[in-house]
Design a protein around this motif. Sequence first.
Motif, PDB file in Angstrom:
ATOM      1  N   PHE A   1      42.449  59.390  61.162  1.00 55.36           N
ATOM      2  CA  PHE A   1      42.354  60.740  61.705  1.00 55.36           C
ATOM      3  C   PHE A   1      43.642  61.076  62.447  1.00 55.36           C
ATOM      4  CE2 PHE A   1      38.178  61.454  60.395  1.00 55.36           C
ATOM      5  CZ  PHE A   1      37.783  62.733  60.777  1.00 55.36           C
ATOM      6  N   VAL A   2      44.220  62.203  62.070  1.00 54.99           N
ATOM      7  CA  VAL A   2      45.436  62.709  62.700  1.00 54.99           C
ATOM      8  C   VAL A   2      45.092  64.048  63.329  1.00 54.99           C
ATOM      9  CG1 VAL A   2      47.854  63.324  62.387  1.00 54.99           C
ATOM     10  CG2 VAL A   2      46.785  61.618  60.860  1.00 54.99           C
ATOM     11  N   ARG A   3      44.986  64.066  64.655  1.00 55.17           N
ATOM     12  CA  ARG A   3      44.652  65.304  65.345  1.00 55.17           C
ATOM     13  C   ARG A   3      45.926  65.908  65.939  1.00 55.17           C
ATOM     14  NH1 ARG A   3      39.955  67.165  66.538  1.00 55.17           N
ATOM     15  NH2 ARG A   3      38.906  65.139  66.468  1.00 55.17           N
ATOM     16  N   LEU A   4      46.210  67.156  65.547  1.00 52.58           N
ATOM     17  CA  LEU A   4      47.391  67.852  66.043  1.00 52.58           C
ATOM     18  C   LEU A   4      46.994  68.840  67.141  1.00 52.58           C
ATOM     19  CD1 LEU A   4      49.261  68.509  62.676  1.00 52.58           C
ATOM     20  CD2 LEU A   4      49.469  66.573  64.252  1.00 52.58           C
ATOM     21  N   PRO A   5      47.893  69.083  68.089  1.00 46.76           N
ATOM     22  CA  PRO A   5      47.555  69.961  69.213  1.00 46.76           C
ATOM     23  C   PRO A   5      47.682  71.447  68.874  1.00 46.76           C
ATOM     24  CG  PRO A   5      49.770  69.137  69.475  1.00 46.76           C
ATOM     25  CD  PRO A   5      49.224  68.463  68.253  1.00 46.76           C
ATOM     26  N   PHE A   6      47.047  72.237  69.715  1.00 40.26           N
ATOM     27  CA  PHE A   6      47.156  73.695  69.760  1.00 40.26           C
ATOM     28  C   PHE A   6      46.298  74.384  68.687  1.00 40.26           C
ATOM     29  CE2 PHE A   6      51.551  72.107  70.840  1.00 40.26           C
ATOM     30  CZ  PHE A   6      51.287  71.989  72.190  1.00 40.26           C
ATOM     31  N   CYS A   7      45.782  75.541  69.076  1.00 41.78           N
ATOM     32  CA  CYS A   7      44.915  76.290  68.166  1.00 41.78           C
ATOM     33  C   CYS A   7      45.045  77.786  68.437  1.00 41.78           C
ATOM     34  CB  CYS A   7      43.455  75.856  68.327  1.00 41.78           C
ATOM     35  SG  CYS A   7      42.342  76.530  67.053  1.00 41.78           S
ATOM     36  N   ASN A   8      44.886  78.566  67.396  1.00 34.17           N
ATOM     37  CA  ASN A   8      44.939  80.023  67.512  1.00 34.17           C
ATOM     38  C   ASN A   8      43.548  80.628  67.661  1.00 34.17           C
ATOM     39  OD1 ASN A   8      44.423  79.200  64.807  1.00 34.17           O
ATOM     40  ND2 ASN A   8      44.947  81.244  64.050  1.00 34.17           N
ATOM     41  N   TYR A   9      42.537  79.770  67.819  1.00 31.91           N
ATOM     42  CA  TYR A   9      41.166  80.237  68.029  1.00 31.91           C
ATOM     43  C   TYR A   9      40.662  79.735  69.384  1.00 31.91           C
ATOM     44  CZ  TYR A   9      40.382  82.145  63.336  1.00 31.91           C
ATOM     45  OH  TYR A   9      40.433  82.912  62.210  1.00 31.91           O
ATOM     46  N   ASN A  10      39.583  80.335  69.836  1.00 31.65           N
ATOM     47  CA  ASN A  10      38.998  79.955  71.118  1.00 31.65           C
ATOM     48  C   ASN A  10      37.475  79.904  70.968  1.00 31.65           C
ATOM     49  OD1 ASN A  10      38.831  79.340  73.847  1.00 31.65           O
ATOM     50  ND2 ASN A  10      38.796  81.483  74.468  1.00 31.65           N
ATOM     51  N   CYS A  11      36.989  78.927  70.203  1.00 30.04           N
ATOM     52  CA  CYS A  11      35.561  78.806  69.936  1.00 30.04           C
ATOM     53  C   CYS A  11      34.844  78.306  71.189  1.00 30.04           C
ATOM     54  CB  CYS A  11      35.315  77.856  68.766  1.00 30.04           C
ATOM     55  SG  CYS A  11      36.124  78.396  67.229  1.00 30.04           S
ATOM     56  N   PRO A  12      33.771  78.955  71.603  1.00 37.89           N
ATOM     57  CA  PRO A  12      33.131  78.625  72.879  1.00 37.89           C
ATOM     58  C   PRO A  12      32.505  77.241  72.921  1.00 37.89           C
ATOM     59  CG  PRO A  12      31.801  80.194  71.640  1.00 37.89           C
ATOM     60  CD  PRO A  12      33.119  80.095  70.927  1.00 37.89           C
ATOM     61  N   TRP A  13      32.193  76.680  71.764  1.00 44.06           N
ATOM     62  CA  TRP A  13      31.544  75.370  71.715  1.00 44.06           C
ATOM     63  C   TRP A  13      32.477  74.270  71.220  1.00 44.06           C
ATOM     64  CZ3 TRP A  13      32.698  75.523  66.795  1.00 44.06           C
ATOM     65  CH2 TRP A  13      32.469  76.709  66.070  1.00 44.06           C
ATOM     66  N   CYS A  14      33.770  74.539  71.160  1.00 41.67           N
ATOM     67  CA  CYS A  14      34.715  73.536  70.657  1.00 41.67           C
ATOM     68  C   CYS A  14      34.601  72.245  71.456  1.00 41.67           C
ATOM     69  CB  CYS A  14      36.143  74.069  70.743  1.00 41.67           C
ATOM     70  SG  CYS A  14      37.370  72.922  70.057  1.00 41.67           S
ATOM     71  N   ASP A  15      34.560  71.103  70.746  1.00 36.32           N
ATOM     72  CA  ASP A  15      34.380  69.807  71.401  1.00 36.32           C
ATOM     73  C   ASP A  15      35.673  68.997  71.464  1.00 36.32           C
ATOM     74  OD1 ASP A  15      34.693  69.191  68.752  1.00 36.32           O
ATOM     75  OD2 ASP A  15      32.793  68.132  68.517  1.00 36.32           O
ATOM     76  N   THR A  16      36.812  69.656  71.286  1.00 26.97           N
ATOM     77  CA  THR A  16      38.093  68.951  71.221  1.00 26.97           C
ATOM     78  C   THR A  16      39.040  69.426  72.317  1.00 26.97           C
ATOM     79  OG1 THR A  16      37.896  68.727  68.824  1.00 26.97           O
ATOM     80  CG2 THR A  16      40.078  68.414  69.768  1.00 26.97           C
ATOM     81  N   GLU A  17      39.615  68.492  73.060  1.00 26.72           N
ATOM     82  CA  GLU A  17      40.672  68.801  74.025  1.00 26.72           C
ATOM     83  C   GLU A  17      42.010  68.702  73.305  1.00 26.72           C
ATOM     84  OE1 GLU A  17      40.256  69.825  77.060  1.00 26.72           O
ATOM     85  OE2 GLU A  17      38.073  69.583  77.117  1.00 26.72           O
ATOM     86  N   PHE A  18      42.470  69.823  72.764  1.00 27.54           N
ATOM     87  CA  PHE A  18      43.617  69.785  71.865  1.00 27.54           C
ATOM     88  C   PHE A  18      44.890  70.390  72.451  1.00 27.54           C
ATOM     89  CE2 PHE A  18      40.928  73.459  70.718  1.00 27.54           C
ATOM     90  CZ  PHE A  18      41.780  74.486  71.058  1.00 27.54           C
ATOM     91  N   ASP A  19      44.885  70.795  73.703  1.00 28.72           N
ATOM     92  CA  ASP A  19      46.050  71.465  74.257  1.00 28.72           C
ATOM     93  C   ASP A  19      47.102  70.519  74.837  1.00 28.72           C
ATOM     94  OD1 ASP A  19      45.566  74.082  73.608  1.00 28.72           O
ATOM     95  OD2 ASP A  19      44.393  74.498  75.395  1.00 28.72           O
ATOM     96  N   SER A  20      46.882  69.226  74.673  1.00 29.82           N
ATOM     97  CA  SER A  20      47.868  68.249  75.132  1.00 29.82           C
ATOM     98  C   SER A  20      48.280  67.367  73.964  1.00 29.82           C
ATOM     99  CB  SER A  20      47.287  67.390  76.254  1.00 29.82           C
ATOM    100  OG  SER A  20      46.167  66.654  75.789  1.00 29.82           O
ATOM    101  N   TYR A  21      49.407  66.679  74.134  1.00 32.78           N
ATOM    102  CA  TYR A  21      49.865  65.785  73.070  1.00 32.78           C
ATOM    103  C   TYR A  21      50.731  64.687  73.660  1.00 32.78           C
ATOM    104  CZ  TYR A  21      54.311  68.321  73.412  1.00 32.78           C
ATOM    105  OH  TYR A  21      55.476  68.886  73.873  1.00 32.78           O
TER     106      TYR A  21
END
Length: 202
Positions: free
Chosen positions: A25-45
């Motif tokens: 699994f390769v998780r990349l940071p940042f997203c252009n969406y703001n889903c209220p139930w998102c379970d991923t802390e993706f704003d850091s790297y």
Amino acid sequence: MSLQINDLFWTVQGEGRWTGHRALFVRLPFCNYNCPWCDTEFDSYTPMSEETFKEFASREPARFAVITGGEPLAHKDLPKILNILKSLGFFIACETNGSFPAPPEIDFVTVSPKPYSKNKNQEKYFIHEQTLPRVSEFKYVVDENFDFTILGRHNPKKKDVIYSLSPEFSRMKKNVETIMGFIEKNPDWKLSLQTHKWIDIP
């Protein structure tokens, strides 16, 4: 040159077409969406050298990778990551919201359209026209606000594409009931569960 990596780990794919397959699994940071139930802390790297990434990807005999995010198709390091994985012989799957073009190096494209774009001018459940013909699997997350009428744009009888509905996890029982009622009348759609959450693996 370093890569911006939110998370990198070996696990088993928990949902969709490749459920049960050993995967990088390769998780990349940042997203252009703001889903209220998102379970991923993706704003850091964490910065990671290309050599370190390549060494980690080579540790196991499995040659199946899942690139996710955030929104991976928007990330500047995606071309480098794809080149490294292809040089190692990986089959590459990608999980995307579908709002950006999917590069040809991706072998299996899972698109999960959503209505929660940060761009208020973007239509709900938007799919980029260049990505649409490349989709291998559609996976809609069904929450309490899901609009089932959007599914009318699909032809789920196309057997080369998978059409699935995934219940948002915080209201699992209710969302499953809603999906089951829909697929009772629309059996070309399938229920897709996040099995990794049931067995408590990343």
